[in-house]
Design an enzyme around this catalytic site. Structure first.
Site, PDB file in Angstrom:
ATOM      1  N   ASP A  37      -0.943   7.015   6.525  1.00 50.53           N
ATOM      2  CA  ASP A  37      -2.077   6.111   6.382  1.00 50.53           C
ATOM      3  C   ASP A  37      -2.148   5.273   7.658  1.00 50.53           C
ATOM      4  O   ASP A  37      -1.238   4.505   7.963  1.00 50.53           O
ATOM      5  CB  ASP A  37      -1.847   5.218   5.165  1.00 50.53           C
ATOM      6  CG  ASP A  37      -2.971   4.218   4.920  1.00 50.53           C
ATOM      7  OD1 ASP A  37      -3.869   4.081   5.771  1.00 50.53           O
ATOM      8  OD2 ASP A  37      -2.937   3.558   3.857  1.00 50.53           O
ATOM      9  N   LYS A  52     -11.580  -1.427   8.976  1.00 57.60           N
ATOM     10  CA  LYS A  52     -10.715  -2.285   9.774  1.00 57.60           C
ATOM     11  C   LYS A  52     -10.976  -2.106  11.271  1.00 57.60           C
ATOM     12  O   LYS A  52     -11.258  -3.058  11.974  1.00 57.60           O
ATOM     13  CB  LYS A  52      -9.251  -2.011   9.429  1.00 57.60           C
ATOM     14  CG  LYS A  52      -8.944  -2.247   7.951  1.00 57.60           C
ATOM     15  CD  LYS A  52      -7.551  -1.851   7.591  1.00 57.60           C
ATOM     16  CE  LYS A  52      -7.299  -1.907   6.093  1.00 57.60           C
ATOM     17  NZ  LYS A  52      -7.405  -3.254   5.512  1.00 57.60           N
ATOM     18  N   TRP A  66       0.830  -1.212   0.000  1.00 55.07           N
ATOM     19  CA  TRP A  66       0.000   0.000   0.000  1.00 55.07           C
ATOM     20  C   TRP A  66       0.858   1.254   0.000  1.00 55.07           C
ATOM     21  O   TRP A  66       0.508   2.260  -0.628  1.00 55.07           O
ATOM     22  CB  TRP A  66      -0.957  -0.013   1.188  1.00 55.07           C
ATOM     23  CG  TRP A  66      -1.981  -1.108   1.090  1.00 55.07           C
ATOM     24  CD1 TRP A  66      -2.124  -2.195   1.897  1.00 55.07           C
ATOM     25  CD2 TRP A  66      -2.988  -1.242   0.071  1.00 55.07           C
ATOM     26  NE1 TRP A  66      -3.151  -2.984   1.457  1.00 55.07           N
ATOM     27  CE2 TRP A  66      -3.693  -2.429   0.350  1.00 55.07           C
ATOM     28  CE3 TRP A  66      -3.347  -0.470  -1.035  1.00 55.07           C
ATOM     29  CZ2 TRP A  66      -4.761  -2.860  -0.446  1.00 55.07           C
ATOM     30  CZ3 TRP A  66      -4.407  -0.909  -1.834  1.00 55.07           C
ATOM     31  CH2 TRP A  66      -5.098  -2.085  -1.539  1.00 55.07           C
TER      32      TRP A  66
END
Length: 365
Positions: A174, A198, A106
């Protein structure tokens, strides 16, 4: 019977939250309607979004000079919005210099997307060892528009324990897979962003926490929906926000507060992670490929010790299948790395970790 869901996202939600949402499905707060039916500008919905923001500010200790935005598009859209708002030039194709640290898939995606709008310098990477560690973080270059890290790497199971010193350069991160998992000093960052699916709620909502001085710098050519000033100026109400997702985040935040806040949740998370890592480190069949000092609290990849690739693949495939039959679901590793992975977010009880260990003992026998 409810299963133990080890999915990396969308992930398990706290049972009390689901039960409350079910009870309020057709009549939320005595309104006679579901939150999914409410106008986002109605007197019934306004207290919901305001309470959600207030709880998030309280639990994370968000300073008053930061805006909290509830957006859409996932963390992946932030890969674009951040450079567009902080580093894009007056004409497309030109941009300022920015620093990225590559610690996983990511993080790599974020850097590649930013390179469309800014001059990206990937100053460090752990790709040389399959992202199993966090590299030393060099200082930013003078004049960098921002410095980007991925605080927790969902796929490979690593985390940053020590933040890089970026001086006056805004630190951007992030935090999708670690938000609210342990205390975080928001004031050390310029921007924090997280997909909800999440640790916060269902998929569909993205939380952005941004320091006010970083708002309003996007060039005029940046589309209106990709500008932070558009959303900050309208209190996340420029267009219809993900109303039900925001409501669900509010319920999750209430649940966290009732547990004792982020400190209490962090204590539980450390207990769960220590229990599972201790098991892996003593197992005769399974092990963690991640270097110990960089291990994630939230996402724990593990593999078998078979030295034959075909046997390893068969073992791991059988493990995932038999675990699911035993009520332990979504344990397959990411398709790009294979193996297994247990995501033990805030909503995963310690009994779930114990049940997984019991199954692994039986599988080993």
């Amino acid at each position: 019977m409810r299963v133990y869901n080890f999915s990396p996202g969308p992930s398990a939600l706290p049972l009390p939250v689901l039960e409350r949402a079910a009870a309020e499905m057709t009549d939320a707060n005595g309104s006679g309607q579901s939150v999914m039916e409410m106008s986002h500008r109605s007197k019934d919905y306004k207290p919901i979004i305001e309470k959600t923001e207030s709880l998030l500010r309280e639990l994370m200790g968000i300073p008053s000079n930061y805006k909290v935005l509830f957006l859409q598009g996932g963390a992946s859209l932030q890969f674009s919005m951040i450079p567009l708002n902080l580093a894009a030039g007056d004409t497309p194709g030109q941009g300022k210099k920015v620093t990225y640290i590559d610690t996983g898939i990511w993080a790599d995606k974020a850097a590649k997307e930013a390179s469309k709008y800014a001059v990206v310098d990937v100053k460090a990477s752990s790709k040389d060892k399959a992202y199993t560690y966090i590299p030393d973080a060099p200082a930013p270059s003078p004049g960098d528009a921002y410095y980007h890290i991925t605080s927790n790497n969902t796929i490979v199971g690593t985390k940053w324990d020590k933040l890089p010193d970026t001086g006056a350069v805004p630190l951007v991160s992030d935090i999708s897979s670690c938000i609210l998992s342990e205390p975080l000093d928001v004031s050390k960052f310029g921007i924090l962003y997280a997909g909800a699916q999440k640790n916060l709620g269902p998929a569909g909502t993205t939380v952005v926490i941004i320091r006010e001085d970083l708002i309003g710098h996007a060039p005029s050519w940046v589309p209106v929906m990709l500008r932070y000033d558009t959303h900050a100026g309208e209190g996340s109400m420029y267009n219809t926000p993900p109303c039900y997702g925001i409501y669900m985040i509010g319920l999750v935040l209430e649940w966290v507060k009732n547990l004792g806040g982020v400190d209490a949740v962090a204590k539980l998370n450390r207990e769960k992670a220590a229990l599972f890592y201790d098991y892996l480190d003593s197992s005769k069949l399974f092990y963690s490929p991640v270097e110990k000092q960089f291990r994630s609290l939230m996402n724990i990849p593990f593999v078998t010790m078979a030295d034959d690739d075909a046997k390893k693949t068969e073992q791991e495939s059988r493990f995932v299948k038999e675990a699911a039959a035993a009520g332990l679901i979504n344990l397959a590793g990411h398709r790009l790395v294979g193996g297994m992975r247990a995501s033990i977010y805030n909503a995963m009880p310690i009994d779930g970790v114990k049940a997984l260990i019991d199954f692994m003992n039986k599988f080993t026998a």
